[in-house]
Design a protein around this motif. Structure first.
Motif, PDB file in Angstrom:
ATOM      1  N   ARG A   1      54.433  57.885  20.512  1.00  0.00           N
ATOM      2  CA  ARG A   1      55.445  57.570  19.586  1.00  0.00           C
ATOM      3  C   ARG A   1      56.528  57.049  20.243  1.00  0.00           C
ATOM      4  NH1 ARG A   1      53.856  62.527  17.335  1.00  0.00           N
ATOM      5  NH2 ARG A   1      55.668  63.692  18.422  1.00  0.00           N
ATOM      6  N   ALA A   2      56.976  57.602  21.555  1.00  0.00           N
ATOM      7  CA  ALA A   2      58.137  57.122  22.194  1.00  0.00           C
ATOM      8  C   ALA A   2      58.023  55.729  22.796  1.00  0.00           C
ATOM      9  CB  ALA A   2      58.358  58.179  23.396  1.00  0.00           C
ATOM     10  N   LEU A   3      56.770  55.478  23.157  1.00  0.00           N
ATOM     11  CA  LEU A   3      56.854  53.846  23.703  1.00  0.00           C
ATOM     12  C   LEU A   3      56.685  53.043  22.751  1.00  0.00           C
ATOM     13  CD1 LEU A   3      53.940  54.560  26.617  1.00  0.00           C
ATOM     14  CD2 LEU A   3      56.451  54.164  26.794  1.00  0.00           C
ATOM     15  N   ASP A   4      56.072  53.379  21.348  1.00  0.00           N
ATOM     16  CA  ASP A   4      56.130  52.621  20.147  1.00  0.00           C
ATOM     17  C   ASP A   4      57.651  52.447  19.819  1.00  0.00           C
ATOM     18  OD1 ASP A   4      54.555  51.061  18.276  1.00  0.00           O
ATOM     19  OD2 ASP A   4      55.003  52.651  16.756  1.00  0.00           O
ATOM     20  N   ARG A   5      58.414  53.545  19.799  1.00  0.00           N
ATOM     21  CA  ARG A   5      59.796  53.243  19.370  1.00  0.00           C
ATOM     22  C   ARG A   5      60.508  52.275  20.290  1.00  0.00           C
ATOM     23  NH1 ARG A   5      59.560  58.770  18.587  1.00  0.00           N
ATOM     24  NH2 ARG A   5      60.396  59.020  20.454  1.00  0.00           N
ATOM     25  N   LEU A   6      60.229  52.440  21.659  1.00  0.00           N
ATOM     26  CA  LEU A   6      60.781  51.340  22.536  1.00  0.00           C
ATOM     27  C   LEU A   6      60.332  50.026  22.365  1.00  0.00           C
ATOM     28  CD1 LEU A   6      60.703  53.400  25.816  1.00  0.00           C
ATOM     29  CD2 LEU A   6      62.601  53.031  24.317  1.00  0.00           C
ATOM     30  N   ARG A   7      59.072  49.649  22.101  1.00  0.00           N
ATOM     31  CA  ARG A   7      58.510  48.373  21.757  1.00  0.00           C
ATOM     32  C   ARG A   7      59.315  47.866  20.352  1.00  0.00           C
ATOM     33  NH1 ARG A   7      53.600  46.027  22.422  1.00  0.00           N
ATOM     34  NH2 ARG A   7      52.492  47.895  22.724  1.00  0.00           N
ATOM     35  N   ALA A   8      59.582  48.721  19.452  1.00  0.00           N
ATOM     36  CA  ALA A   8      59.974  48.305  18.349  1.00  0.00           C
ATOM     37  C   ALA A   8      61.653  48.050  18.423  1.00  0.00           C
ATOM     38  CB  ALA A   8      60.082  49.385  17.141  1.00  0.00           C
ATOM     39  N   ALA A   9      62.082  48.666  19.455  1.00  0.00           N
ATOM     40  CA  ALA A   9      63.628  48.211  19.754  1.00  0.00           C
ATOM     41  C   ALA A   9      63.751  47.016  20.579  1.00  0.00           C
ATOM     42  CB  ALA A   9      63.953  49.408  20.471  1.00  0.00           C
ATOM     43  N   GLY A  10      62.807  46.198  21.055  1.00  0.00           N
ATOM     44  CA  GLY A  10      62.797  45.114  21.805  1.00  0.00           C
ATOM     45  C   GLY A  10      62.339  45.488  23.093  1.00  0.00           C
ATOM     46  N   ALA A  11      61.820  46.235  23.711  1.00  0.00           N
ATOM     47  CA  ALA A  11      61.530  46.122  24.911  1.00  0.00           C
ATOM     48  C   ALA A  11      60.263  45.313  25.184  1.00  0.00           C
ATOM     49  CB  ALA A  11      61.030  47.611  25.423  1.00  0.00           C
ATOM     50  N   THR A  12      60.784  44.607  26.328  1.00  0.00           N
ATOM     51  CA  THR A  12      59.583  43.796  27.082  1.00  0.00           C
ATOM     52  C   THR A  12      58.900  44.628  28.439  1.00  0.00           C
ATOM     53  OG1 THR A  12      61.051  42.589  28.470  1.00  0.00           O
ATOM     54  CG2 THR A  12      60.817  41.466  26.363  1.00  0.00           C
TER      55      THR A  12
ATOM     56  N   VAL B   1      64.278  42.549  28.301  1.00  0.00           N
ATOM     57  CA  VAL B   1      64.660  43.798  27.872  1.00  0.00           C
ATOM     58  C   VAL B   1      64.042  45.058  28.579  1.00  0.00           C
ATOM     59  CG1 VAL B   1      65.629  45.025  25.843  1.00  0.00           C
ATOM     60  CG2 VAL B   1      65.352  42.823  25.659  1.00  0.00           C
ATOM     61  N   VAL B   2      64.607  45.623  29.598  1.00  0.00           N
ATOM     62  CA  VAL B   2      63.980  46.818  30.078  1.00  0.00           C
ATOM     63  C   VAL B   2      64.718  48.313  29.436  1.00  0.00           C
ATOM     64  CG1 VAL B   2      63.471  47.680  32.372  1.00  0.00           C
ATOM     65  CG2 VAL B   2      64.079  45.319  32.184  1.00  0.00           C
ATOM     66  N   LEU B   3      63.832  48.888  28.890  1.00  0.00           N
ATOM     67  CA  LEU B   3      64.405  50.071  28.216  1.00  0.00           C
ATOM     68  C   LEU B   3      63.927  51.288  28.998  1.00  0.00           C
ATOM     69  CD1 LEU B   3      64.268  49.131  24.287  1.00  0.00           C
ATOM     70  CD2 LEU B   3      66.276  48.678  26.032  1.00  0.00           C
TER      71      LEU B   3
END
Length: 291
Positions: free
Chosen positions: A244-255, A225-227
């Motif tokens: 914070r921005a990178l943490d949100r993307l991780r929480a959204a499911g980004a691999t 999942v490429v965000l």
């Protein structure tokens, strides 16, 4: 979560690129690519448009470096970082054209091609190239099946409604079946990615929308999942916002995440790459070892 970069200069969207990018050339891009490679970033990106109507360019931009030529050059300045088309419009090409041209890129880069592909949405460009627009989704699905069958094969064969061939030699060809990421922002695009690809590259979706779409599907093992970060990050001047921005993307499911960086010059961009790389332990980001 691994980190790649949205390559500056090669795509210039109105209001979303820095002034230095307008006059930058391949030397600046190559320097940034070499730095990202040395620091262990996962991938570079380059998108595709053949020609954009002047009126449309005011909204979508008109500068799109050709990914094949650009990556062919950057392959000589790098040795590990992956070269990801984001995205190649499937309807503009016969599957064997992609297999040959981008398979050659994979061969000369030492197996570093990632095919990011999409269905396309610019009807004027389809008309210009004399390719069908109305059934582009069905054609894209079949093109993906053809690519999965033929990419990395010397003798290609596929039988379908839109594409039909057998005993066709493609040489040189990719060193392996290169990963395929499917772009889009709908459930259909995610289904297409799950059924025919190795990853999904969504755009223009809020975090809640991403979560809702991803919850509908059982993702295969190893599916990416490429965000994207969207607004450029500034790890030098605003470390906390970057985290914070990178943490949100991780929480959204980004691999995987494709990062856009705020930069006032090519040298500043290289400094930003180094600053972001130094945040790896705070978010457990995954980079290749520094070269």
């Amino acid at each position: 979560m691994r980190v790649g970069i949205v390559t500056p200069v090669v795509v210039q969207l109105p209001g979303a690129h820095a002034e230095w990018e307008v006059t930058a050339g391949i030397e600046e891009i190559a320097g940034i690519a070499a730095t990202a490679d040395r620091l262990g970033y996962h991938h570079l990106t380059c998108s595709e448009h053949v020609a954009v109507p002047a009126g449309v360019a005011e909204q979508r931009g008109g500068t799109y470096w050709d990914p094949l030529a650009t990556f062919g050059h950057l392959a000589a300045y790098t040795r590990r970082i992956l070269l990801a088309t984001r995205v190649l419009v499937l309807g503009y090409h016969h599957p064997l054209e992609i297999a040959k041209r981008y398979g050659t890129l994979d061969r000369l880069s030492g197996g570093r091609l990632v095919l990011g592909v999409g269905v396309g949405s610019l009807a004027e460009e389809f008309d210009l190239l004399d390719v069908p627009f109305r059934d582009r989704g069905a054609r894209a699905d079949e093109a993906l099946r053809a690519l999965r069958s033929s990419l990395g094969e010397r003798v290609a064969e596929f039988h379908g409604t839109y594409y039909d061939y057998a005993d066709m030699v493609v040489d040189p060809h990719a060193t392996r079946r290169s990963p395929i990421w499917v772009g889009g922002r709908t459930a259909r695009s995610l289904r297409r990615a799950v059924e025919h690809g190795d990853g999904w590259v969504p755009f223009g979706l809020r975090t809640a929308e991403l979560g809702e779409l991803l919850s509908r599907f059982a993702l295969p093992a190893g599916f990416e999942v490429v965000l994207s970060t969207g607004a450029p990050l500034d790890p030098l001047a605003d470390r906390d916002r970057t985290l914070r921005a990178l943490d949100r993307l991780r929480a959204a499911g980004a691999t995987l995440v494709s990062v856009s960086l705020h930069a006032e010059s090519a040298a500043h961009h290289r400094d930003q790459l180094a600053a972001l790389r130094d945040l790896d332990t705070e978010l457990d980001l995954s980079f290749a070892p520094r070269a």
